[in-house]
Design a protein around this motif. Structure first.
Motif, PDB file in Angstrom:
ATOM      1  N   ALA A 116      32.426   1.693  15.047  1.00  0.00           N
ATOM      2  CA  ALA A 116      33.777   1.730  15.615  1.00  0.00           C
ATOM      3  C   ALA A 116      33.782   2.305  17.030  1.00  0.00           C
ATOM      4  O   ALA A 116      34.416   1.748  17.941  1.00  0.00           O
ATOM      5  N   ASP A 117      33.093   3.417  17.252  1.00  0.00           N
ATOM      6  CA  ASP A 117      33.104   4.057  18.570  1.00  0.00           C
ATOM      7  C   ASP A 117      32.414   3.184  19.615  1.00  0.00           C
ATOM      8  O   ASP A 117      32.912   3.017  20.735  1.00  0.00           O
ATOM      9  N   ARG A 118      31.254   2.624  19.267  1.00  0.00           N
ATOM     10  CA  ARG A 118      30.535   1.784  20.224  1.00  0.00           C
ATOM     11  C   ARG A 118      31.358   0.560  20.602  1.00  0.00           C
ATOM     12  O   ARG A 118      31.442   0.184  21.782  1.00  0.00           O
ATOM     13  N   LEU A 119      31.977  -0.070  19.606  1.00  0.00           N
ATOM     14  CA  LEU A 119      32.736  -1.288  19.877  1.00  0.00           C
ATOM     15  C   LEU A 119      33.998  -0.997  20.679  1.00  0.00           C
ATOM     16  O   LEU A 119      34.400  -1.796  21.526  1.00  0.00           O
ATOM     17  N   ALA A 120      34.622   0.151  20.431  1.00  0.00           N
ATOM     18  CA  ALA A 120      35.797   0.519  21.223  1.00  0.00           C
ATOM     19  C   ALA A 120      35.416   0.688  22.691  1.00  0.00           C
ATOM     20  O   ALA A 120      36.137   0.238  23.597  1.00  0.00           O
ATOM     21  N   ALA A 121      34.267   1.327  22.927  1.00  0.00           N
ATOM     22  CA  ALA A 121      33.799   1.505  24.302  1.00  0.00           C
ATOM     23  C   ALA A 121      33.432   0.163  24.931  1.00  0.00           C
ATOM     24  O   ALA A 121      33.714  -0.087  26.111  1.00  0.00           O
ATOM     25  N   ALA A 122      32.816  -0.719  24.150  1.00  0.00           N
ATOM     26  CA  ALA A 122      32.395  -2.022  24.675  1.00  0.00           C
ATOM     27  C   ALA A 122      33.592  -2.887  25.042  1.00  0.00           C
ATOM     28  O   ALA A 122      33.608  -3.536  26.091  1.00  0.00           O
ATOM     29  N   THR A 123      34.611  -2.917  24.200  1.00  0.00           N
ATOM     30  CA  THR A 123      35.786  -3.730  24.507  1.00  0.00           C
ATOM     31  C   THR A 123      36.552  -3.160  25.695  1.00  0.00           C
ATOM     32  O   THR A 123      37.093  -3.912  26.511  1.00  0.00           O
ATOM     33  N   ALA A 124      36.576  -1.833  25.809  1.00  0.00           N
ATOM     34  CA  ALA A 124      37.223  -1.214  26.979  1.00  0.00           C
ATOM     35  C   ALA A 124      36.485  -1.600  28.258  1.00  0.00           C
ATOM     36  O   ALA A 124      37.104  -1.881  29.292  1.00  0.00           O
ATOM     37  N   ALA A 125      35.148  -1.611  28.190  1.00  0.00           N
ATOM     38  CA  ALA A 125      34.350  -2.017  29.349  1.00  0.00           C
ATOM     39  C   ALA A 125      34.575  -3.490  29.684  1.00  0.00           C
ATOM     40  O   ALA A 125      34.632  -3.869  30.864  1.00  0.00           O
ATOM     41  N   ASP A 126      34.726  -4.329  28.664  1.00  0.00           N
ATOM     42  CA  ASP A 126      35.028  -5.751  28.892  1.00  0.00           C
ATOM     43  C   ASP A 126      36.334  -5.899  29.662  1.00  0.00           C
ATOM     44  O   ASP A 126      36.422  -6.665  30.630  1.00  0.00           O
ATOM     45  N   LEU A 127      37.356  -5.184  29.215  1.00  0.00           N
ATOM     46  CA  LEU A 127      38.663  -5.282  29.861  1.00  0.00           C
ATOM     47  C   LEU A 127      38.610  -4.792  31.300  1.00  0.00           C
ATOM     48  O   LEU A 127      39.230  -5.373  32.197  1.00  0.00           O
ATOM     49  N   GLN A 128      37.844  -3.720  31.524  1.00  0.00           N
ATOM     50  CA  GLN A 128      37.698  -3.199  32.877  1.00  0.00           C
ATOM     51  C   GLN A 128      36.983  -4.209  33.773  1.00  0.00           C
ATOM     52  O   GLN A 128      37.383  -4.434  34.924  1.00  0.00           O
ATOM     53  N   GLU A 129      35.933  -4.837  33.238  1.00  0.00           N
ATOM     54  CA  GLU A 129      35.202  -5.829  34.017  1.00  0.00           C
ATOM     55  C   GLU A 129      36.088  -7.027  34.352  1.00  0.00           C
ATOM     56  O   GLU A 129      36.037  -7.563  35.459  1.00  0.00           O
ATOM     57  N   LEU A 130      36.903  -7.439  33.378  1.00  0.00           N
ATOM     58  CA  LEU A 130      37.821  -8.546  33.633  1.00  0.00           C
ATOM     59  C   LEU A 130      38.830  -8.190  34.720  1.00  0.00           C
ATOM     60  O   LEU A 130      39.157  -9.008  35.580  1.00  0.00           O
ATOM     61  N   ALA A 131      39.336  -6.949  34.674  1.00  0.00           N
ATOM     62  CA  ALA A 131      40.312  -6.524  35.680  1.00  0.00           C
ATOM     63  C   ALA A 131      39.684  -6.498  37.067  1.00  0.00           C
ATOM     64  O   ALA A 131      40.302  -6.930  38.054  1.00  0.00           O
ATOM     65  N   GLU A 132      38.441  -5.989  37.155  1.00  0.00           N
ATOM     66  CA  GLU A 132      37.765  -5.942  38.453  1.00  0.00           C
ATOM     67  C   GLU A 132      37.455  -7.348  38.961  1.00  0.00           C
ATOM     68  O   GLU A 132      37.603  -7.629  40.161  1.00  0.00           O
ATOM     69  N   LYS A 133      37.068  -8.234  38.049  1.00  0.00           N
ATOM     70  CA  LYS A 133      36.794  -9.615  38.450  1.00  0.00           C
ATOM     71  C   LYS A 133      38.062 -10.277  38.962  1.00  0.00           C
ATOM     72  O   LYS A 133      38.042 -11.031  39.953  1.00  0.00           O
ATOM     73  N   ALA A 134      39.178 -10.018  38.285  1.00  0.00           N
ATOM     74  CA  ALA A 134      40.442 -10.614  38.711  1.00  0.00           C
ATOM     75  C   ALA A 134      40.838 -10.134  40.097  1.00  0.00           C
ATOM     76  O   ALA A 134      41.391 -10.898  40.895  1.00  0.00           O
ATOM     77  N   ARG A 135      40.538  -8.851  40.404  1.00  0.00           N
ATOM     78  CA  ARG A 135      40.887  -8.332  41.731  1.00  0.00           C
ATOM     79  C   ARG A 135      40.039  -8.976  42.824  1.00  0.00           C
ATOM     80  O   ARG A 135      40.504  -9.176  43.950  1.00  0.00           O
ATOM     81  N   ARG A 136      38.781  -9.311  42.487  1.00  0.00           N
ATOM     82  CA  ARG A 136      37.887  -9.908  43.484  1.00  0.00           C
ATOM     83  C   ARG A 136      38.067 -11.410  43.616  1.00  0.00           C
ATOM     84  O   ARG A 136      37.804 -11.981  44.663  1.00  0.00           O
ATOM     85  N   GLU A 137      38.495 -12.041  42.554  1.00  0.00           N
ATOM     86  CA  GLU A 137      38.505 -13.502  42.509  1.00  0.00           C
ATOM     87  C   GLU A 137      39.528 -14.102  43.468  1.00  0.00           C
ATOM     88  O   GLU A 137      40.609 -13.570  43.693  1.00  0.00           O
ATOM     89  N   ARG A 138      39.170 -15.245  44.027  1.00  0.00           N
ATOM     90  CA  ARG A 138      40.077 -16.011  44.870  1.00  0.00           C
ATOM     91  C   ARG A 138      40.300 -17.379  44.222  1.00  0.00           C
ATOM     92  O   ARG A 138      39.392 -17.959  43.639  1.00  0.00           O
ATOM     93  N   VAL A 139      41.512 -17.871  44.326  1.00  0.00           N
ATOM     94  CA  VAL A 139      41.859 -19.151  43.709  1.00  0.00           C
ATOM     95  C   VAL A 139      42.595 -20.019  44.725  1.00  0.00           C
ATOM     96  O   VAL A 139      42.992 -19.552  45.807  1.00  0.00           O
ATOM     97  N   THR A 140      42.759 -21.278  44.364  1.00  0.00           N
ATOM     98  CA  THR A 140      43.505 -22.222  45.194  1.00  0.00           C
ATOM     99  C   THR A 140      44.722 -22.699  44.417  1.00  0.00           C
ATOM    100  O   THR A 140      44.600 -23.185  43.283  1.00  0.00           O
ATOM    101  N   LEU A 141      45.890 -22.543  45.019  1.00  0.00           N
ATOM    102  CA  LEU A 141      47.150 -22.987  44.424  1.00  0.00           C
ATOM    103  C   LEU A 141      47.590 -24.270  45.127  1.00  0.00           C
ATOM    104  O   LEU A 141      47.607 -24.330  46.359  1.00  0.00           O
ATOM    105  N   THR A 142      47.903 -25.283  44.359  1.00  0.00           N
ATOM    106  CA  THR A 142      48.376 -26.540  44.937  1.00  0.00           C
ATOM    107  C   THR A 142      49.673 -26.960  44.261  1.00  0.00           C
ATOM    108  O   THR A 142      49.903 -26.665  43.074  1.00  0.00           O
ATOM    109  N   TYR A 143      50.508 -27.611  45.017  1.00  0.00           N
ATOM    110  CA  TYR A 143      51.728 -28.208  44.464  1.00  0.00           C
ATOM    111  C   TYR A 143      52.222 -29.258  45.445  1.00  0.00           C
ATOM    112  O   TYR A 143      51.730 -29.373  46.575  1.00  0.00           O
TER     113      TYR A 143
END
Length: 207
Positions: A116-143
């Protein structure tokens, strides 16, 4: 530990999906998994991996054993197991599916008690990595508007979210259509954005 991807094989059962559809950081095994026979031929194993509720307990036990044997030869079995541990949502009393070569009840015991403790830490790290990736990522919006197509490149996701929401409001007035967002590799990620999910059933397209 590196974050684990959502794998497409889905060793499901219980009449439902194999697990939550999560967008997690990339992992090399996922690319190889798409080329393995177990994945390319996964329709062949659908009857084996998905439980038919009319099947007897003895038949399902045999199917579970066969599913575990199938998983044992998969090169991404450890990643699939870790994904099931981190993001499985069933409990040890009801989870009779096989994922990553292990029965659901055993995975649930690890998730709830043994790890339980290891998995809680791992999922928290996943969410943090996703948040950091989202801040760095660039996208293209078209309409498209009545004046012609509009392309906005190199946008942060937060900015694309805001402008996308404005475009959706214009779309409600019939002034904009064909709204889409793609990532740096050209993959359509429109559904990742709140403005699209909130209007997913009415996203306007050109006539």
């Amino acid at each position: 530990m590196a974050a684990v991807p959502h794998l497409a094989c889905g060793h499901g059962g219980g009449g439902g999906p194999a697990g939550p559809q999560r967008r997690t950081p990339d992992y090399p095994g996922a690319h190889h998994a798409a080329r393995t026979p177990a994945h390319n031929d996964r329709e062949q194993y659908r009857d084996l991996l998905d439980r038919n509720r009319s099947a007897s307990t003895a038949i399902w036990a045999a199917q579970q054993a066969a599913a575990q044997k199938l998983c044992a030869g998969c090169p991404v079995r450890p990643a699939c197991e870790e994904l099931a541990l981190r993001y499985g949502e069933d409990d040890r009393n009801s989870d009779d599916r096989v994922r990553g070569g292990r029965r659901g009840q055993d995975l649930a015991i690890d998730r709830e008690i043994r790890q339980a403790d290891r998995l809680a830490a791992a999922t928290a790290a996943d969410l943090q990595e996703l948040a950091e990736k989202a801040r760095r990522e660039r996208v293209t919006l078209t309409y498209t508007t009545t004046a012609g197509p509009v392309t906005k490149q190199g946008m942060r996701r937060t900015l694309a979210e805001r402008i996308g929401a404005m475009a959706m409001r214009a779309a409600d007035r019939g002034e904009v259509w064909d709204i889409a967002v793609v990532d740096a590799t050209g993959v359509d990620v429109t559904d990742d954005f709140a403005f699209a999910r909130e209007n997913c059933s009415t996203l306007p397209v050109a006539a």
